[in-house]
Design a protein around this motif. Structure first.
Motif, PDB file in Angstrom:
ATOM      1  N   SER A 105       0.846  -1.190   0.000  1.00 22.88           N
ATOM      2  CA  SER A 105       0.000   0.000   0.000  1.00 22.88           C
ATOM      3  C   SER A 105       0.883   1.241   0.000  1.00 22.88           C
ATOM      4  N   GLY A 106       0.429   2.255  -0.677  1.00 27.89           N
ATOM      5  CA  GLY A 106       1.189   3.483  -0.748  1.00 27.89           C
ATOM      6  C   GLY A 106       0.363   4.672  -0.329  1.00 27.89           C
ATOM      7  N   ALA A 156       9.382  -1.686   3.021  1.00 30.59           N
ATOM      8  CA  ALA A 156       9.742  -0.523   2.214  1.00 30.59           C
ATOM      9  C   ALA A 156      10.891  -0.846   1.261  1.00 30.59           C
ATOM     10  N   ARG A 159       9.542  -2.910  -1.558  1.00 38.52           N
ATOM     11  CA  ARG A 159       8.724  -2.046  -2.411  1.00 38.52           C
ATOM     12  C   ARG A 159       9.616  -1.190  -3.310  1.00 38.52           C
ATOM     13  N   TRP A 160      10.715  -0.689  -2.742  1.00 39.83           N
ATOM     14  CA  TRP A 160      11.664   0.124  -3.519  1.00 39.83           C
ATOM     15  C   TRP A 160      12.321  -0.707  -4.610  1.00 39.83           C
TER      16      TRP A 160
END
Length: 387
Positions: A105-106, A156, A159-160
């Protein structure tokens, strides 16, 4: 899905035979467990609902904490074994929820949704009567924030990495489309320039005797020049501001220079063997040049043990065959040497668009082989269209 089912069964067994004291401890852990099980069964359809799952899980855990403190205003005086185990399970489930939110989720909503289960994990340990001052009790909760912070960092980071991969693939696709647009510009511009030149010649030769023909040829010339200008402007729009113009498309005659530059860089040495006497169409020559460039780049990146690269361009059954082989030492069935996932695929697409084919794979006893087959006759001629 099997893991989710097993988790639900274990959760049910614990609720019946290993209940905590008081039973309100089960509110948080059962809610989080069932929500995670639902995500596991219906993933990835429920991926967009991960923030809602995190908020519901955090709310259930906080409710359980409040109910325990209501039952024990000073905190639960002791920690029975079963109760401590359930609390550890609840903390682990909430930590997993933090990871899922950060990973999938962002935006601001995702950030708030990740903070909620992390704080719920820290507050859960306030259900017990912690010895010491308020500051010491807060320090205990802070310690239990560490796993949640670690899960957030891991989510994170992944996700990156995923964002970097998507950006790299998008850049590679754009580069490939720009290469194709550049090829189209070079090929079509050459043909249109020839049309313009023939119109100019016809106007000067026949224009004096036939004015109406001269006007027609002049209109053809003007239309051709306008088409060339439109193509130049379109290609310029495809480039980023300040990006240099692409080098002219190479062909079979430029392979010797390409291989000489490759050999000058040290490492594996490439040898070119041209066994073809017929002229190669521009389109096929461009595909051959790009295929050799891609293959030599892959040798540099993925075959550090290779000593030699053999490049043979020959005529086989009326078609052009490009055979590229290296002697990289390694398992014959190694993974395809294609860093972006687009190089070999793009090579095959270009070959198929010209009516050819492309094969790539390991060779015995070691190394890699690419075989590209392309037509030696211009498609416009073979289809009966005037060049």
């Amino acid at each position: 899905m099997p893991i989710a089912v097993v988790g639900v069964l274990v959760l049910g067994y614990g609720m019946l035979w290993v209940r905590p004291s008081p039973a309100v401890h089960l509110i948080g852990v059962c809610t989080v467990g069932l929500l995670l099980a639902a995500c596991g069964v219906w993933w990835p359809r429920l991926r967009r609902f991960v923030p809602a799952v995190a908020l519901l899980a955090a709310a259930a855990s906080v409710v359980a904490t409040v109910l325990v403190r209501v039952a024990y205003p000073g905190g639960q005086p002791e920690t029975p074994g079963a109760t401590g185990v359930w609390l550890l399970v609840e903390s682990g489930a909430l930590t997993l929820t933090v990871y899922l939110v950060v990973r999938w989720s962002g935006g601001v909503a995702g950030g708030f949704a990740a903070v909620a289960p992390a704080l719920a994990t820290a507050l859960a340990w306030q259900r017990f009567a912690l010895a010491g001052t308020v500051i010491e009790a807060a320090a205990v909760s802070a310690v239990w924030l560490v796993p949640a912070v670690g899960a957030a960092v891991a989510g994170a980071y992944l996700r990156w990495l995923a964002f970097g991969r998507r950006r790299a693939v998008a850049d590679a696709r754009r580069e490939q489309r720009l290469d194709l647009a550049n090829d189209l510009h070079d090929f079509v511009a050459h043909d249109i320039s020839e049309i313009v030149a023939q119109a100019q010649a016809g106007r000067f030769v026949f224009g004096a005797d036939r004015p109406e023909l001269a006007k027609l040829l002049e209109r053809i010339e003007i239309a051709g020049v306008r088409a060339l200008g439109s193509m130049d402007r379109t290609l310029a729009l495809l480039r980023d501001p300040g990006e240099a113009a692409r080098a002219p498309v190479g062909g079979v005659d430029d392979l010797a220079e390409l291989i000489a530059r490759f050999n000058a860089g040290g490492g594996p040495q490439a040898a070119l063997d041209l066994r073809i006497a017929r002229p190669v169409p521009r389109e096929s020559g461009a595909v051959v040049h790009r295929a050799v460039t891609e293959a030599l780049t892959n040798v540099r990146r993925h075959a550090p043990t290779a000593a030699t690269v053999s490049i043979v361009v020959s005529e086989v059954d009326g078609s052009l065959e490009l055979r590229i082989e290296d002697d990289g030492r390694g398992a014959p069935k190694q993974a395809a040497r294609d860093s972006s996932g687009l190089g070999l695929a793009g090579m095959a697409e270009r070959a198929e668009s010209l009516g050819g084919s492309c094969r790539a794979g390991p060779r015995e006893p070691s190394g890699w082989r690419i075989v590209l087959v392309l037509p030696l006759q211009d498609r416009s001629i073979s289809e009966g269209v005037a060049p």
